[in-house]
Motif scaffolding. Structure first.
Motif, PDB file in Angstrom:
ATOM      1  N   HIS A 118       0.960  -1.258  -0.006  1.00 32.96           N
ATOM      2  CA  HIS A 118       0.127  -0.001  -0.016  1.00 32.96           C
ATOM      3  C   HIS A 118       0.913   1.259   0.018  1.00 32.96           C
ATOM      4  O   HIS A 118       1.865   1.264   0.343  1.00 32.96           O
ATOM      5  N   ARG A 119       0.508   2.395  -0.519  1.00 33.87           N
ATOM      6  CA  ARG A 119       0.963   3.860  -0.408  1.00 33.87           C
ATOM      7  C   ARG A 119      -0.289   4.754  -0.109  1.00 33.87           C
ATOM      8  O   ARG A 119      -1.279   4.601  -0.352  1.00 33.87           O
ATOM      9  N   VAL A 120       0.293   5.703   0.732  1.00 37.05           N
ATOM     10  CA  VAL A 120      -0.763   6.810   1.263  1.00 37.05           C
ATOM     11  C   VAL A 120      -0.238   7.846   0.269  1.00 37.05           C
ATOM     12  O   VAL A 120       0.933   8.095   0.572  1.00 37.05           O
ATOM     13  N   ILE A 121      -1.053   8.410  -0.228  1.00 33.52           N
ATOM     14  CA  ILE A 121      -0.864   9.535  -1.094  1.00 33.52           C
ATOM     15  C   ILE A 121      -1.680  10.865  -0.662  1.00 33.52           C
ATOM     16  O   ILE A 121      -2.714  10.889  -0.749  1.00 33.52           O
ATOM     17  N   GLU A 122      -0.803  11.841  -0.296  1.00 38.94           N
ATOM     18  CA  GLU A 122      -1.198  13.151   0.049  1.00 38.94           C
ATOM     19  C   GLU A 122      -1.348  14.091  -1.105  1.00 38.94           C
ATOM     20  O   GLU A 122      -0.776  13.892  -2.012  1.00 38.94           O
ATOM     21  N   PRO A 123      -1.872  15.088  -0.907  1.00 37.92           N
ATOM     22  CA  PRO A 123      -1.968  16.155  -1.864  1.00 37.92           C
ATOM     23  C   PRO A 123      -0.708  16.893  -2.210  1.00 37.92           C
ATOM     24  O   PRO A 123       0.246  17.233  -1.443  1.00 37.92           O
ATOM     25  N   GLY A 124      -0.178  16.902  -3.568  1.00 38.21           N
ATOM     26  CA  GLY A 124       0.986  17.081  -4.160  1.00 38.21           C
ATOM     27  C   GLY A 124       2.098  16.235  -3.940  1.00 38.21           C
ATOM     28  O   GLY A 124       3.015  16.632  -4.291  1.00 38.21           O
ATOM     29  N   SER A 125       1.578  14.997  -3.483  1.00 41.38           N
ATOM     30  CA  SER A 125       2.598  14.196  -3.406  1.00 41.38           C
ATOM     31  C   SER A 125       3.209  13.392  -4.861  1.00 41.38           C
ATOM     32  O   SER A 125       2.262  13.604  -5.793  1.00 41.38           O
ATOM     33  N   MET A 126       4.511  13.485  -5.087  1.00 34.63           N
ATOM     34  CA  MET A 126       5.169  12.731  -6.416  1.00 34.63           C
ATOM     35  C   MET A 126       4.757  10.995  -6.181  1.00 34.63           C
ATOM     36  O   MET A 126       5.418  10.531  -5.131  1.00 34.63           O
ATOM     37  N   VAL A 127       4.365  10.400  -7.118  1.00 30.75           N
ATOM     38  CA  VAL A 127       4.225   9.035  -7.189  1.00 30.75           C
ATOM     39  C   VAL A 127       4.803   8.211  -8.062  1.00 30.75           C
ATOM     40  O   VAL A 127       4.857   9.232  -9.325  1.00 30.75           O
ATOM     41  N   THR A 128       5.277   7.155  -8.431  1.00 29.94           N
ATOM     42  CA  THR A 128       5.621   6.580  -9.285  1.00 29.94           C
ATOM     43  C   THR A 128       4.410   6.210 -10.237  1.00 29.94           C
ATOM     44  O   THR A 128       3.228   6.086  -9.622  1.00 29.94           O
ATOM     45  N   ARG A 129       4.756   5.808 -11.339  1.00 32.18           N
ATOM     46  CA  ARG A 129       3.701   5.521 -12.414  1.00 32.18           C
ATOM     47  C   ARG A 129       3.266   4.268 -12.657  1.00 32.18           C
ATOM     48  O   ARG A 129       2.869   3.735 -13.532  1.00 32.18           O
ATOM     49  N   ASP A 130       4.272   3.285 -12.124  1.00 30.05           N
ATOM     50  CA  ASP A 130       4.298   1.714 -12.335  1.00 30.05           C
ATOM     51  C   ASP A 130       2.951   1.315 -11.621  1.00 30.05           C
ATOM     52  O   ASP A 130       2.515   1.876 -10.832  1.00 30.05           O
ATOM     53  N   PHE A 131       2.567   0.293 -12.647  1.00 28.25           N
ATOM     54  CA  PHE A 131       1.216  -0.406 -12.224  1.00 28.25           C
ATOM     55  C   PHE A 131       1.630  -1.602 -11.354  1.00 28.25           C
ATOM     56  O   PHE A 131       2.299  -2.488 -11.946  1.00 28.25           O
ATOM     57  N   LYS A 132       1.000  -1.700 -10.268  1.00 30.05           N
ATOM     58  CA  LYS A 132       1.246  -2.955  -9.184  1.00 30.05           C
ATOM     59  C   LYS A 132      -0.367  -3.350  -9.010  1.00 30.05           C
ATOM     60  O   LYS A 132      -0.871  -2.564  -8.241  1.00 30.05           O
ATOM     61  N   GLU A 133      -0.901  -4.467  -9.455  1.00 32.72           N
ATOM     62  CA  GLU A 133      -2.049  -4.764  -9.501  1.00 32.72           C
ATOM     63  C   GLU A 133      -2.734  -4.765  -8.056  1.00 32.72           C
ATOM     64  O   GLU A 133      -3.612  -4.510  -7.588  1.00 32.72           O
ATOM     65  N   ASP A 134      -1.774  -5.388  -7.014  1.00 31.59           N
ATOM     66  CA  ASP A 134      -2.151  -5.678  -5.644  1.00 31.59           C
ATOM     67  C   ASP A 134      -1.875  -4.391  -4.852  1.00 31.59           C
ATOM     68  O   ASP A 134      -2.339  -4.539  -3.705  1.00 31.59           O
ATOM     69  N   ARG A 135      -1.343  -3.414  -5.397  1.00 32.66           N
ATOM     70  CA  ARG A 135      -1.067  -2.196  -4.431  1.00 32.66           C
ATOM     71  C   ARG A 135      -2.041  -1.485  -4.065  1.00 32.66           C
ATOM     72  O   ARG A 135      -2.911  -0.742  -5.194  1.00 32.66           O
ATOM     73  N   LEU A 136      -2.589  -1.246  -2.971  1.00 34.93           N
ATOM     74  CA  LEU A 136      -3.494  -0.204  -2.582  1.00 34.93           C
ATOM     75  C   LEU A 136      -2.728   1.016  -2.372  1.00 34.93           C
ATOM     76  O   LEU A 136      -2.116   1.534  -1.684  1.00 34.93           O
ATOM     77  N   ASN A 137      -3.601   2.109  -3.130  1.00 33.20           N
ATOM     78  CA  ASN A 137      -3.268   3.538  -3.063  1.00 33.20           C
ATOM     79  C   ASN A 137      -4.191   4.162  -2.282  1.00 33.20           C
ATOM     80  O   ASN A 137      -5.553   4.163  -2.861  1.00 33.20           O
ATOM     81  N   VAL A 138      -3.883   4.752  -1.284  1.00 31.91           N
ATOM     82  CA  VAL A 138      -4.912   5.267  -0.533  1.00 31.91           C
ATOM     83  C   VAL A 138      -4.782   6.845  -0.447  1.00 31.91           C
ATOM     84  O   VAL A 138      -3.617   7.464   0.049  1.00 31.91           O
ATOM     85  N   HIS A 139      -5.689   7.542  -0.949  1.00 30.18           N
ATOM     86  CA  HIS A 139      -5.513   9.231  -1.133  1.00 30.18           C
ATOM     87  C   HIS A 139      -6.129   9.851   0.002  1.00 30.18           C
ATOM     88  O   HIS A 139      -7.280   9.390   0.394  1.00 30.18           O
ATOM     89  N   VAL A 140      -5.187  10.731   0.501  1.00 30.38           N
ATOM     90  CA  VAL A 140      -5.922  11.642   1.740  1.00 30.38           C
ATOM     91  C   VAL A 140      -5.924  13.015   1.268  1.00 30.38           C
ATOM     92  O   VAL A 140      -5.314  13.319   0.318  1.00 30.38           O
TER      93      VAL A 140
END
Length: 80
Positions: free
Chosen positions: A46-68
């Motif tokens: 998983h990864r927690v994504i905050e406003p303005g965060s830089m994230v990789t664009r790789d696709f991992k089917e099982d990764r949960l992206n949590v946007h806050v």
């Protein structure tokens, strides 16, 4: 052959809806209660994504992206 958008049509669709129901409107913390969800109970991938965060664009089917939002409240989730 139909086009597939990996964000909205991923195999994790049912899992995404389940996590959406558990997390949206809550903050992430150390324990569970009416307004918090324990970080330790998130999936390993998983990864927690905050406003303005830089994230990789790789696709991992099982990764949960949590946007806050800027207050740390979960706004939405997706897999990828």
């Amino acid at each position: 052959m139909p086009l597939v958008d990996p964000v909205t049509n991923s195999a994790g669709g049912d899992k995404t809806a389940e996590w959406q129901n558990k997390l949206v409107g809550k903050t992430l913390g150390d324990s569970h209660d009416e307004v918090n969800f324990a970080k330790k109970d998130l999936p390993k991938e998983h990864r927690v994504i905050e406003p303005g965060s830089m994230v990789t664009r790789d696709f991992k089917e099982d990764r949960l992206n949590v946007h806050v939002d800027d207050k740390g409240i979960v706004t939405h989730v997706n897999h990828g």
